[in-house]
Design an enzyme around this catalytic site. Sequence first.
Site, mmCIF file in Angstrom:
data_model
loop_
_atom_site.group_PDB
_atom_site.id
_atom_site.type_symbol
_atom_site.label_atom_id
_atom_site.label_comp_id
_atom_site.label_asym_id
_atom_site.label_seq_id
_atom_site.Cartn_x
_atom_site.Cartn_y
_atom_site.Cartn_z
ATOM 1 N N LEU A 109 12.085 -27.988 -1.897
ATOM 2 C CA LEU A 109 11.125 -27.213 -1.363
ATOM 3 C C LEU A 109 10.874 -25.773 -1.886
ATOM 4 C CD1 LEU A 109 12.382 -28.070 2.521
ATOM 5 C CD2 LEU A 109 10.233 -29.027 1.008
ATOM 6 N N GLY A 110 12.175 -25.298 -2.164
ATOM 7 C CA GLY A 110 12.045 -23.787 -2.820
ATOM 8 C C GLY A 110 13.331 -23.361 -3.197
ATOM 9 N N VAL A 141 28.753 -13.740 8.204
ATOM 10 C CA VAL A 141 28.066 -13.209 9.427
ATOM 11 C C VAL A 141 28.852 -13.567 10.558
ATOM 12 C CG1 VAL A 141 26.019 -13.165 10.695
ATOM 13 C CG2 VAL A 141 25.617 -13.222 8.414
ATOM 14 N N THR A 189 27.238 -15.795 13.903
ATOM 15 C CA THR A 189 26.671 -17.319 13.538
ATOM 16 C C THR A 189 27.836 -18.158 13.604
ATOM 17 O OG1 THR A 189 26.812 -17.050 11.138
ATOM 18 C CG2 THR A 189 24.961 -16.656 12.274
ATOM 19 N N THR A 235 10.021 -22.321 5.066
ATOM 20 C CA THR A 235 10.788 -22.699 3.406
ATOM 21 C C THR A 235 10.600 -21.156 3.139
ATOM 22 O OG1 THR A 235 10.265 -24.985 3.280
ATOM 23 C CG2 THR A 235 10.684 -23.609 1.266
ATOM 24 N N HIS A 264 23.464 -19.581 3.359
ATOM 25 C CA HIS A 264 23.251 -20.652 4.253
ATOM 26 C C HIS A 264 24.042 -20.330 5.488
ATOM 27 C CE1 HIS A 264 21.739 -22.973 0.895
ATOM 28 N NE2 HIS A 264 20.814 -22.783 1.677
ATOM 29 N N ASP A 314 29.499 -17.790 6.023
ATOM 30 C CA ASP A 314 28.413 -17.086 5.706
ATOM 31 C C ASP A 314 28.238 -15.752 5.840
ATOM 32 O OD1 ASP A 314 28.329 -16.632 8.353
ATOM 33 O OD2 ASP A 314 26.449 -17.303 8.707
ATOM 34 N N GLU A 353 13.877 -18.870 2.373
ATOM 35 C CA GLU A 353 14.115 -18.474 0.650
ATOM 36 C C GLU A 353 14.132 -16.856 0.617
ATOM 37 O OE1 GLU A 353 15.061 -20.583 -1.267
ATOM 38 O OE2 GLU A 353 14.250 -22.401 -0.341
ATOM 39 N N GLN A 411 29.929 -23.623 11.021
ATOM 40 C CA GLN A 411 29.755 -24.915 11.091
ATOM 41 C C GLN A 411 29.992 -25.766 9.887
ATOM 42 O OE1 GLN A 411 25.311 -24.494 11.949
ATOM 43 N NE2 GLN A 411 24.981 -25.747 10.258
HETATM 44 N N1 ARG Z 1 16.204 -26.592 0.826
HETATM 45 C C1 ARG Z 1 15.641 -25.299 0.574
HETATM 46 C C2 ARG Z 1 16.237 -24.187 -0.201
HETATM 47 O O1 ARG Z 1 16.506 -24.594 -1.215
HETATM 48 C C3 ARG Z 1 15.219 -24.734 1.987
HETATM 49 C C4 ARG Z 1 14.857 -25.649 3.126
HETATM 50 C C5 ARG Z 1 14.050 -24.949 4.073
HETATM 51 N N2 ARG Z 1 14.001 -25.870 5.179
HETATM 52 C C6 ARG Z 1 12.912 -25.767 5.884
HETATM 53 N N3 ARG Z 1 12.666 -26.376 6.926
HETATM 54 N N4 ARG Z 1 11.703 -25.423 5.355
HETATM 55 O O2 ARG Z 1 16.650 -23.310 0.093
HETATM 56 ZN ZN ZN Z 2 18.781 -22.229 0.766
HETATM 57 CA CA CA Z 3 29.441 -17.196 10.639
#
Ligand code: ARG
Ligand code: ZN
Ligand code: CA
Length: 311
Positions: A171-172, A237, A240, A208, A221, A235, A212, A243
């Site tokens: 996605l990015g 932070v 949060t 997305t 993350h 992370d 990013e 997890q």
């Molecule tokens: N997988 C993506 C990344 O490389 C981000 C995913 C974003 N999620 C979304 N629901 N748009 O960072």
């Molecule tokens: Zn990411």
């Molecule tokens: Ca945390």
Amino acid sequence: MAEGIKVRNCATMEVFNRQVEAFPEFRRAQASIENNINSLLYQTRSFRLREHVMIQVVVHVVYQEESQNISEEQVISQLQVLNQDFSARNRDRSKVPEVWSGLVSDSLIGFELARVGPDGMASNGITRTATTVEGFGTDDQVKDGARGGVAPWATDRYLNIWVCSLGNSILGYAQFPGGPPETDGVVVDYRAFGTNGTALEPFNLGRTTTHEVGHYLNLSHIFGEGRGSTCSDSDYVDDTPNQLGPNYQKPSFPSISCDNGPHGDMFMNYMDYVDDDSMYMFTDGQVARMNATMQGPRASLIQTEQTEGYD
Ligand code: ARG
Ligand code: ZN
Ligand code: CA
């Protein structure tokens, strides 16, 4: 899912790991940024932006087919999402579980399409480049004018966003602060950009780019940066919950891992991997990190005003 894109993994960490191998200075820069940010965050406590700041954005549309040459409206729809999400004015904020609603806060970071290019000439903040490259990868080819992409505008002054066709269900991806200037910025697939035009469900709410840009402002993350799923990474932070690993699609609350009950994973955080309609918050701790980044390694993005032309 139609001809669309499936969220796989975030390419950002893979790119980061590759870059720190290739550029040892990047690893050192990241380490000192982390130290810096931690001392800013935990020693001074008040290292928050005191006033709203604007980041000048340039969107580089790189298209192989005319259908990928997305409209200005689509670009504008993405800027609106960024501004809503980073100021906690997104409508779906009301879905944040009660227990965490007090953590949602305005980052005081805003985004606008550049009205002046690096050459001092008026611009709409969008560049358009035709390419013969059929699908870009995460090797930064899209940022290279000699290989069918387009070079960034001065990365110390503009947030560069490339929109193109990315292969492999990516996605990015983003570059963290401290990396090589010539590849700084974020890349987003044209099917996951903005809220209209070529944007495809379930990634058609602009999240997305929100995710990013979170990385670009030094957010990790939410599930930590270790390899694989583990409860022993972080992370960096505090507010949060720890997890185990990424969440996908549309989880229901609560979703528990790593002894984080009763409320469980904060899967509705922009830095998880859920669908666009299932993520709707940054926490105060994440905002503190981004604020410190804006006054540290990304400080050069803060400009007093945009002046058009030479008069
Ligand atoms: N997988 C993506 C990344 O490389 C981000 C995913 C974003 N999620 C979304 N629901 N748009 O960072
Ligand atoms: Zn990411
Ligand atoms: Ca945390």
